[in-house]
Design a protein around this motif. Structure first.
Motif, mmCIF file in Angstrom:
data_model
loop_
_atom_site.group_PDB
_atom_site.id
_atom_site.type_symbol
_atom_site.label_atom_id
_atom_site.label_comp_id
_atom_site.label_asym_id
_atom_site.label_seq_id
_atom_site.Cartn_x
_atom_site.Cartn_y
_atom_site.Cartn_z
ATOM 1 N N ALA A 167 46.331 13.970 38.613
ATOM 2 C CA ALA A 167 45.292 13.422 39.487
ATOM 3 C C ALA A 167 45.885 12.661 40.672
ATOM 4 O O ALA A 167 45.161 11.971 41.388
ATOM 5 C CB ALA A 167 44.373 12.510 38.681
ATOM 6 N N LYS A 168 47.205 12.790 40.843
ATOM 7 C CA LYS A 168 47.926 12.158 41.959
ATOM 8 C C LYS A 168 47.859 10.632 41.911
ATOM 9 O O LYS A 168 47.740 9.956 42.926
ATOM 10 C CB LYS A 168 47.420 12.686 43.308
ATOM 11 N N LYS A 169 47.947 10.119 40.691
ATOM 12 C CA LYS A 169 47.998 8.671 40.505
ATOM 13 C C LYS A 169 49.392 8.281 40.005
ATOM 14 O O LYS A 169 49.906 8.890 39.055
ATOM 15 C CB LYS A 169 46.945 8.211 39.504
ATOM 16 N N PRO A 170 50.025 7.283 40.607
ATOM 17 C CA PRO A 170 51.317 6.815 40.093
ATOM 18 C C PRO A 170 51.174 6.321 38.656
ATOM 19 O O PRO A 170 50.106 5.838 38.255
ATOM 20 C CB PRO A 170 51.682 5.660 41.026
ATOM 21 N N VAL A 171 52.252 6.442 37.912
ATOM 22 C CA VAL A 171 52.285 5.991 36.520
ATOM 23 C C VAL A 171 53.416 4.990 36.346
ATOM 24 O O VAL A 171 54.531 5.202 36.827
ATOM 25 C CB VAL A 171 52.486 7.177 35.554
ATOM 26 N N VAL A 172 53.109 3.897 35.644
ATOM 27 C CA VAL A 172 54.108 2.926 35.200
ATOM 28 C C VAL A 172 54.078 2.947 33.679
ATOM 29 O O VAL A 172 53.010 2.803 33.079
ATOM 30 C CB VAL A 172 53.804 1.512 35.733
ATOM 31 N N THR A 173 55.240 3.136 33.059
ATOM 32 C CA THR A 173 55.276 3.248 31.606
ATOM 33 C C THR A 173 56.442 2.471 31.019
ATOM 34 O O THR A 173 57.469 2.286 31.678
ATOM 35 C CB THR A 173 55.362 4.734 31.170
ATOM 36 N N TYR A 200 59.518 3.400 35.307
ATOM 37 C CA TYR A 200 59.768 3.152 33.881
ATOM 38 C C TYR A 200 60.791 2.051 33.648
ATOM 39 O O TYR A 200 61.512 2.064 32.650
ATOM 40 C CB TYR A 200 60.220 4.446 33.199
ATOM 41 N N GLU A 201 60.872 1.075 34.541
ATOM 42 C CA GLU A 201 61.832 -0.009 34.346
ATOM 43 C C GLU A 201 61.678 -0.665 32.982
ATOM 44 O O GLU A 201 62.649 -1.070 32.347
ATOM 45 C CB GLU A 201 61.674 -1.053 35.455
ATOM 46 N N ALA A 202 60.448 -0.783 32.507
ATOM 47 C CA ALA A 202 60.181 -1.468 31.244
ATOM 48 C C ALA A 202 60.584 -0.648 30.020
ATOM 49 O O ALA A 202 60.590 -1.169 28.904
ATOM 50 C CB ALA A 202 58.698 -1.817 31.148
ATOM 51 N N ALA A 203 60.938 0.625 30.206
ATOM 52 C CA ALA A 203 61.258 1.480 29.064
ATOM 53 C C ALA A 203 62.640 1.205 28.495
ATOM 54 O O ALA A 203 62.923 1.565 27.344
ATOM 55 C CB ALA A 203 61.138 2.949 29.460
ATOM 56 N N VAL A 204 63.519 0.597 29.288
ATOM 57 C CA VAL A 204 64.905 0.397 28.869
ATOM 58 C C VAL A 204 65.316 -1.047 29.151
ATOM 59 O O VAL A 204 65.211 -1.523 30.278
ATOM 60 C CB VAL A 204 65.857 1.343 29.617
ATOM 61 N N ALA A 205 65.737 -1.747 28.108
ATOM 62 C CA ALA A 205 66.330 -3.083 28.249
ATOM 63 C C ALA A 205 65.371 -4.136 28.780
ATOM 64 O O ALA A 205 65.792 -5.091 29.427
ATOM 65 C CB ALA A 205 67.594 -3.017 29.113
ATOM 66 N N ALA A 225 57.087 -5.484 38.112
ATOM 67 C CA ALA A 225 58.017 -5.129 39.186
ATOM 68 C C ALA A 225 57.747 -3.712 39.676
ATOM 69 O O ALA A 225 57.778 -3.441 40.885
ATOM 70 C CB ALA A 225 59.455 -5.266 38.699
ATOM 71 N N ASP A 226 57.479 -2.795 38.748
ATOM 72 C CA ASP A 226 57.143 -1.425 39.147
ATOM 73 C C ASP A 226 55.803 -1.376 39.883
ATOM 74 O O ASP A 226 55.640 -0.606 40.836
ATOM 75 C CB ASP A 226 57.096 -0.520 37.917
ATOM 76 N N LEU A 227 54.846 -2.183 39.450
ATOM 77 C CA LEU A 227 53.553 -2.224 40.150
ATOM 78 C C LEU A 227 53.723 -2.730 41.581
ATOM 79 O O LEU A 227 53.039 -2.256 42.498
ATOM 80 C CB LEU A 227 52.568 -3.101 39.378
ATOM 81 N N VAL A 228 54.612 -3.685 41.791
ATOM 82 C CA VAL A 228 54.876 -4.169 43.149
ATOM 83 C C VAL A 228 55.434 -3.042 44.019
ATOM 84 O O VAL A 228 55.046 -2.878 45.181
ATOM 85 C CB VAL A 228 55.821 -5.379 43.116
#
Length: 428
Positions: free
Chosen positions: A96-102, A128-133, A312-315
């Motif tokens: 749907a052309k929406k960015p994803v943060v995971t 996906y910064e939050a996915a690792v560390a 941070a990814d949302l920013v």
């Protein structure tokens, strides 16, 4: 500028942290360049008691419907799991052309290349910064801060549960089972801790970092994985005596044969930077051809650190910053050429329980000699004639295949009364 409207799937520990972080409206607006607003949420149980102020956010019963909803601009996936509704919702948002943060390392480890292609074909970001560390900005560090570098190696402590257990074993002298029970009581380990202590969580994260570091497709199936169940208090004690600490590490290394990806307990010198990361902390060392070695340290899990990475990814999304998922366009990701751990070259620690009688050490030394392995040191404490006693050996550098051959020979000796315990030594 219009607000960035966030759809959030998952209101667990991390989801709750994100809700609280988004409440810092003035701080975020200054950094994002516009308001970041929680518009809609979903979770498995709407009626569960939560100490959260969701404001005017509407409730959506279906994560996939939320991912496609016209009143959100970005979809945050905190459901977890490598397949099922998490995958369906992320795919729906990207289509749907929406960015994803995971924060979903399992999803990325299994489907990372596919999702990267889907995101880039639709001109949106998969962050996906939050996915690792947790709160450590290792993904941005690899993709952006170290963009000038060809990465030669990275190694890291990527699971706080295992690091807590190994640290507590060293500090208390108690054995693995006791510390695991304590970690469960404190909430550092799950009721079923297998995912953590058997190394799977670390392997997921390592596979994702390998893709970001080396510009390859994600190759989780090629990660060699061992956990920490077999580490005993006596191994921690001997490690100290030999000048080492035991850490569960994820290691990705560029070799002449391909890229090594391995997760297993390691003995590292007490003076190595990675040895100083204790308790629930994570740490990652990246070795680049321009920058040499860079150390990232911080809390690797929990509501605050992980929510920090999500926001941070949302920013970045709010600012319109779009970076290829794994540092280069998905179509340019190289096919991963895995290097077998059988070709790993390094030193080893080997603990044996042997009958205390004449000739035993000679038999062990002969087994090492026949396999082409050179002995560096031998430690034996006390005497117990006719009974089992511990003997610890360390070797000079040798190829893994030679060492495993030696261990097989030693295990077959009549005088060896318990399975040998092997730990690799890494001289970082």
């Amino acid at each position: 500028m219009s607000p960035l409207r966030v759809g959030l799937a998952g209101l667990g520990v991390v989801g709750g942290g994100v809700v609280r972080a988004l409440a810092e409206r003035e701080r975020l607006q200054g950094r994002a360049g516009r308001a970041v607003v929680l518009t809609a949420v979903t979770a498995r149980d709407r009626n569960k008691a939560r100490d959260l102020d969701l404001g005017n956010a509407r409730w959506e019963s279906d994560p996939v419907a939320l991912a496609k909803a016209p009143d959100i601009d970005v979809f945050v996936e905190l459901i977890g799991g490598s397949d099922g509704v998490a995958k369906d919702a992320v795919e729906a948002a990207l289509a749907a052309k929406k960015p994803v943060v995971t924060a979903n390392k399992a999803l990325l480890a299994k489907h990372g290349a596919h999702l990267a292609r889907l995101a880039e074909s639709n001109g949106v970001q998969l962050a996906y910064e939050a996915a690792v560390a947790g709160g450590i900005p290792i993904v941005k560090g690899l993709r952006e801060g170290l963009a000038a570098n060809g990465v030669r190696e990275l190694h890291g402590i990527l699971n706080g549960t295992c690091n807590y257990i190994l640290t507590a074993m060293r500090e208390s002298g108690r054995d693995f089972a006791d510390i695991l029970a304590e970690a469960q009581a404190l909430g550092y380990a799950e009721a079923d801790p297998s995912f953590d202590i058997d190394g799977i969580d670390t392997a997921h994260k390592l596979a994702v970092l390998t893709a970001a570091a080396f510009g390859t497709e994600v190759g989780f199936d090629h990660v060699h994985v061992e956990g920490i169940r077999h580490i005993a208090a006596i191994d921690i004690e001997y490690a100290q005596e030999l000048g080492f600490r035991i850490k569960l590490l994820g290691i990705a290394r560029l070799t002449d044969h391909g890229i090594e990806q391995r997760v297993h307990p390691c003995m590292v010198p007490i003076t190595a930077p990675i040895a100083a990361a204790e308790g629930v902390f994570n740490a990652v060392v990246v070795d680049g051809d321009f920058v040499d070695k860079v150390l990232f340290v911080g809390r690797g899990a929990g509501a605050g650190p992980t929510a920090s990475a999500v926001v941070a990814d949302l920013v970045d999304v709010a600012r319109g910053r779009v970076t290829p998922t794994f540092g280069v366009p998905a179509e340019q990701l190289k096919k991963l050429t895995p290097a077998s751990i059988a070709r790993r070259v390094g030193a080893y620690y080997l603990r044996l329980t042997v009958l205390d009688r004449p000739g035993v050490i000679a038999d062990v030394a002969a087994a090492l000699r026949d396999a082409g392995v050179s002995l560096e040191s031998l430690l034996q404490r006390g005497r117990a004639p006719g009974e089992g006693v511990p003997v610890v050996l360390t070797t000079h550098e040798t190829e893994e295949s030679r060492m495993t051959g030696a261990v097989s020979r030693i295990a077959a000796l009549e005088s060896v009364v318990e399975p040998p315990r092997l730990i690799r030594i890494e001289q970082f």
